[in-house]
Design a protein around this motif. Structure first.
Motif, PDB file in Angstrom:
ATOM      1  N   ILE A 360       0.851  -1.183   0.000  1.00 59.70           N
ATOM      2  CA  ILE A 360       0.000   0.000   0.000  1.00 59.70           C
ATOM      3  C   ILE A 360       0.885   1.232   0.000  1.00 59.70           C
ATOM      4  O   ILE A 360       1.751   1.404   0.855  1.00 59.70           O
ATOM      5  CB  ILE A 360      -0.936   0.017   1.224  1.00 59.70           C
ATOM      6  CG1 ILE A 360      -1.828  -1.229   1.229  1.00 59.70           C
ATOM      7  CG2 ILE A 360      -1.790   1.286   1.226  1.00 59.70           C
ATOM      8  CD1 ILE A 360      -2.740  -1.328   2.429  1.00 59.70           C
ATOM      9  N   SER A 361       0.684   2.091  -0.994  1.00 63.22           N
ATOM     10  CA  SER A 361       1.511   3.290  -1.118  1.00 63.22           C
ATOM     11  C   SER A 361       1.155   4.295  -0.031  1.00 63.22           C
ATOM     12  O   SER A 361       0.076   4.230   0.567  1.00 63.22           O
ATOM     13  CB  SER A 361       1.288   3.929  -2.491  1.00 63.22           C
ATOM     14  OG  SER A 361      -0.030   4.465  -2.562  1.00 63.22           O
ATOM     15  N   PRO A 362       2.050   5.237   0.279  1.00 65.79           N
ATOM     16  CA  PRO A 362       1.708   6.309   1.228  1.00 65.79           C
ATOM     17  C   PRO A 362       0.488   7.086   0.732  1.00 65.79           C
ATOM     18  O   PRO A 362       0.329   7.307  -0.463  1.00 65.79           O
ATOM     19  CB  PRO A 362       2.964   7.192   1.225  1.00 65.79           C
ATOM     20  CG  PRO A 362       4.064   6.292   0.774  1.00 65.79           C
ATOM     21  CD  PRO A 362       3.433   5.361  -0.216  1.00 65.79           C
ATOM     22  N   PHE A 363      -0.359   7.501   1.670  1.00 60.43           N
ATOM     23  CA  PHE A 363      -1.579   8.198   1.255  1.00 60.43           C
ATOM     24  C   PHE A 363      -1.279   9.641   0.858  1.00 60.43           C
ATOM     25  O   PHE A 363      -0.279  10.226   1.257  1.00 60.43           O
ATOM     26  CB  PHE A 363      -2.631   8.157   2.375  1.00 60.43           C
ATOM     27  CG  PHE A 363      -2.366   9.115   3.510  1.00 60.43           C
ATOM     28  CD1 PHE A 363      -2.825  10.425   3.461  1.00 60.43           C
ATOM     29  CD2 PHE A 363      -1.653   8.710   4.636  1.00 60.43           C
ATOM     30  CE1 PHE A 363      -2.591  11.317   4.495  1.00 60.43           C
ATOM     31  CE2 PHE A 363      -1.403   9.588   5.678  1.00 60.43           C
ATOM     32  CZ  PHE A 363      -1.875  10.887   5.611  1.00 60.43           C
ATOM     33  N   ALA A 364      -2.163  10.171   0.046  1.00 63.69           N
ATOM     34  CA  ALA A 364      -2.083  11.577  -0.359  1.00 63.69           C
ATOM     35  C   ALA A 364      -3.449  12.216  -0.154  1.00 63.69           C
ATOM     36  O   ALA A 364      -4.486  11.560  -0.346  1.00 63.69           O
ATOM     37  CB  ALA A 364      -1.661  11.696  -1.816  1.00 63.69           C
ATOM     38  N   GLU A 365      -3.457  13.471   0.239  1.00 60.74           N
ATOM     39  CA  GLU A 365      -4.722  14.174   0.459  1.00 60.74           C
ATOM     40  C   GLU A 365      -5.275  14.695  -0.864  1.00 60.74           C
ATOM     41  O   GLU A 365      -4.537  15.129  -1.739  1.00 60.74           O
ATOM     42  CB  GLU A 365      -4.530  15.342   1.428  1.00 60.74           C
ATOM     43  CG  GLU A 365      -4.262  14.924   2.852  1.00 60.74           C
ATOM     44  CD  GLU A 365      -4.185  16.111   3.800  1.00 60.74           C
ATOM     45  OE1 GLU A 365      -4.007  17.244   3.298  1.00 60.74           O
ATOM     46  OE2 GLU A 365      -4.306  15.922   5.024  1.00 60.74           O
ATOM     47  N   ILE A 366      -6.589  14.636  -1.000  1.00 61.95           N
ATOM     48  CA  ILE A 366      -7.278  15.231  -2.143  1.00 61.95           C
ATOM     49  C   ILE A 366      -8.468  16.028  -1.615  1.00 61.95           C
ATOM     50  O   ILE A 366      -8.980  15.750  -0.519  1.00 61.95           O
ATOM     51  CB  ILE A 366      -7.738  14.170  -3.171  1.00 61.95           C
ATOM     52  CG1 ILE A 366      -8.456  13.000  -2.471  1.00 61.95           C
ATOM     53  CG2 ILE A 366      -6.570  13.660  -3.985  1.00 61.95           C
ATOM     54  CD1 ILE A 366      -8.962  11.943  -3.430  1.00 61.95           C
ATOM     55  N   TYR A 367      -8.899  16.996  -2.391  1.00 57.14           N
ATOM     56  CA  TYR A 367      -9.913  17.931  -1.917  1.00 57.14           C
ATOM     57  C   TYR A 367     -11.127  17.919  -2.840  1.00 57.14           C
ATOM     58  O   TYR A 367     -11.005  17.766  -4.061  1.00 57.14           O
ATOM     59  CB  TYR A 367      -9.325  19.343  -1.830  1.00 57.14           C
ATOM     60  CG  TYR A 367      -8.199  19.431  -0.831  1.00 57.14           C
ATOM     61  CD1 TYR A 367      -8.451  19.785   0.487  1.00 57.14           C
ATOM     62  CD2 TYR A 367      -6.894  19.122  -1.211  1.00 57.14           C
ATOM     63  CE1 TYR A 367      -7.419  19.855   1.409  1.00 57.14           C
ATOM     64  CE2 TYR A 367      -5.854  19.181  -0.291  1.00 57.14           C
ATOM     65  CZ  TYR A 367      -6.124  19.542   1.024  1.00 57.14           C
ATOM     66  OH  TYR A 367      -5.106  19.596   1.939  1.00 57.14           O
ATOM     67  N   ALA A 368     -12.269  18.081  -2.248  1.00 60.68           N
ATOM     68  CA  ALA A 368     -13.519  18.066  -3.000  1.00 60.68           C
ATOM     69  C   ALA A 368     -13.616  19.298  -3.907  1.00 60.68           C
ATOM     70  O   ALA A 368     -13.147  20.388  -3.562  1.00 60.68           O
ATOM     71  CB  ALA A 368     -14.706  18.045  -2.041  1.00 60.68           C
ATOM     72  N   PHE A 369     -14.183  19.099  -5.077  1.00 58.35           N
ATOM     73  CA  PHE A 369     -14.480  20.213  -5.974  1.00 58.35           C
ATOM     74  C   PHE A 369     -15.709  19.847  -6.798  1.00 58.35           C
ATOM     75  O   PHE A 369     -16.136  18.678  -6.832  1.00 58.35           O
ATOM     76  CB  PHE A 369     -13.286  20.529  -6.885  1.00 58.35           C
ATOM     77  CG  PHE A 369     -12.955  19.448  -7.864  1.00 58.35           C
ATOM     78  CD1 PHE A 369     -13.458  19.469  -9.154  1.00 58.35           C
ATOM     79  CD2 PHE A 369     -12.131  18.392  -7.481  1.00 58.35           C
ATOM     80  CE1 PHE A 369     -13.149  18.468 -10.055  1.00 58.35           C
ATOM     81  CE2 PHE A 369     -11.809  17.379  -8.386  1.00 58.35           C
ATOM     82  CZ  PHE A 369     -12.323  17.423  -9.668  1.00 58.35           C
TER      83      PHE A 369
END
Length: 441
Positions: A360-369
């Protein structure tokens, strides 16, 4: 002097050389050489130095105020520079066998204790050049004018497949010392067609470091020609032009002795044709049926097995869609957003190593649009062709949503009344994914 480095995309299956193996960059034409357009008896001229200006014996370098030049291009010399504060004449030429350099003398004017002229490393001792060029720089102490035997021109072209289809316009005779002196304007159906002057980037293509500018196109524009115009610094004068389409490049590739490359070229071309028809409403090309492969592919994990492309969430809880733009991405629309409207989620990538252990790769944040139809979504960007079958996990407010980009194709193939264009796209995407994966393995 400024140093130039580019951030190389760090994904194991980036395909950065996908369509280059077995294909030499196509000569763009228009390259200067040491004798093109130059006559031995040309009249002497007084010329103000700037990128692209040519000097020969008898010419005068005309300067106003302190102007700096690199006077020796040999790296072993440390690239010495000298300040010129008044006009200076090029009085003679000689070839040094000892130092393997061409030298354009400046009479009694000594720039340093050992330099009384401009020294340029010989590439072919049998050739006597007519003169030298200013190949870059601004003439300041920090960015002195650079000298060379030829000026940068477009020298090659190719395409790369990563999270988009990148068309690379390669420029010759550029190095970290003079790269800032050249800009490129792109026009046509590409993401960078904005009338801006783009800087050259250092990229590794086909195992070689080259300076280029990249136009990113969507798959439905693979038949459209993109034009690149090369400028010296901020000059409004075009010094070279190169235009080609992605399909032009694909047509020029000889893949007859490489089955995997041949399959990738065909799948890429087909992906483009289907995309063009998909978005224009024109007649769809025939595509092989891969519904069984998409619906029944299985992943085995220890004693467990599950459908490889089926999304691991109910369609009432969330929906996913593909973005087929100049960059390939997937979007997740979750019903849970309507409840909390919390605008941050995280995603990671699930793969298996050679021992079939989950990685499992390190997580990344994503934002709603705001996405389609006014609905908010979360986007996983940067999908490469080899990642179309990779499992991604988007975690939102404690809930995991697992799916792959091919989950879109699974959903299409599961419908009894699916639109023909969606079926064609699902099949084309599958072939693109499989061909790319086979090519890099």
């Amino acid at each position: 002097m400024k140093k130039h480095f580019s951030l190389k995309k760090m994904t194991a299956f980036l395909m950065s050389t996908a369509l280059i193996a077995g294909a030499m960059p196509v000569n763009a034409g228009g390259l200067f050489n040491v004798s093109s357009g130059i006559t031995a008896d040309a009249a002497s001229e007084k010329k103000t130095p700037a990128a692209g200006v040519f000097y020969k014996v008898g010419d005068t370098i005309s300067v106003t105020g302190d102007t700096w030049f690199v006077i020796d291009d040999d790296p072993n010399s440390g690239f010495p520079s000298a300040k010129i504060s008044s006009d200076i004449a090029i009085t003679a030429y000689e070839s040094s066998d000892t130092d393997n350099q061409y030298i354009w003398k400046t009479g009694d004017t000594m720039f340093t204790e050992v330099h009384n002229g401009f020294y340029i490393t010989r590439k072919d001792p049998s050739v006597t050049p007519e003169g030298f060029y200013i190949t870059g720089g601004k003439g300041t102490e920090n960015e002195p004018f650079i000298i060379g035997l030829s000026v940068p021109k477009f020298s090659g072209k190719n395409i790369t497949l990563s999270d988009g289809i990148g068309m690379n316009f390669i420029v010759s005779e550029v190095n970290e010392e003079n790269a800032d002196s050249f800009k490129v304007k792109l026009s046509g159906d590409c993401a960078e067609a904005d009338n801006a002057l783009h800087s050259l980037e250092l990229k590794t293509i086909g195992g070689k470091d080259v300076y280029c500018v990249t136009a990113n196109i969507s798959a439905n524009n693979m038949d459209s020609k993109i034009t690149a115009e090369l400028y010296y610094s901020d000059s409004k004068t075009i010094v070279d032009t190169l235009a080609f389409s992605a399909n032009d490049y694909l047509d020029a590739i000889d893949s007859s002795d490489n089955a995997k490359l041949n399959a990738l070229v065909k799948a890429t071309r087909q992906f483009g044709k289907v995309s063009e028809a998909y978005f224009s409403g024109s007649t769809l090309p025939a595509v092989a049926d891969h519904s069984d492969d998409i619906l029944n592919a299985v992943t085995v994990f220890g004693e467990y097995s599950f459908n490889k492309y089926q999304p691991m969430f109910d369609s009432n809880a969330a929906l996913m869609s593909l973005v087929l733009d100049s960059k390939l991405a997937v979007r997740l629309y979750t019903a849970k957003y309507e409840e909390s409207q919390h605008n941050i989620a995280a995603f990671d990538m699930w793969t298996f190593d050679e021992d079939n252990k989950l990685v499992i790769s390190p997580f990344a944040e994503i934002y709603a649009f705001e996405g389609a139809n006014g609905k908010f979504c979360f986007e996983v960007p940067g999908i490469t062709p080899t990642q179309l079958g990779t499992t991604f996990n988007v975690n939102y407010q404690g809930t995991d949503y697992l799916f792959s980009p091919m989950s879109w194709a699974f959903r299409i193939m599961s419908k009894e009344d699916a639109d023909k264009k969606d079926i064609a796209m699902a099949n084309a995407l599958y072939e693109y994914f499989i061909a790319a994966t086979d090519y890099v393995e």
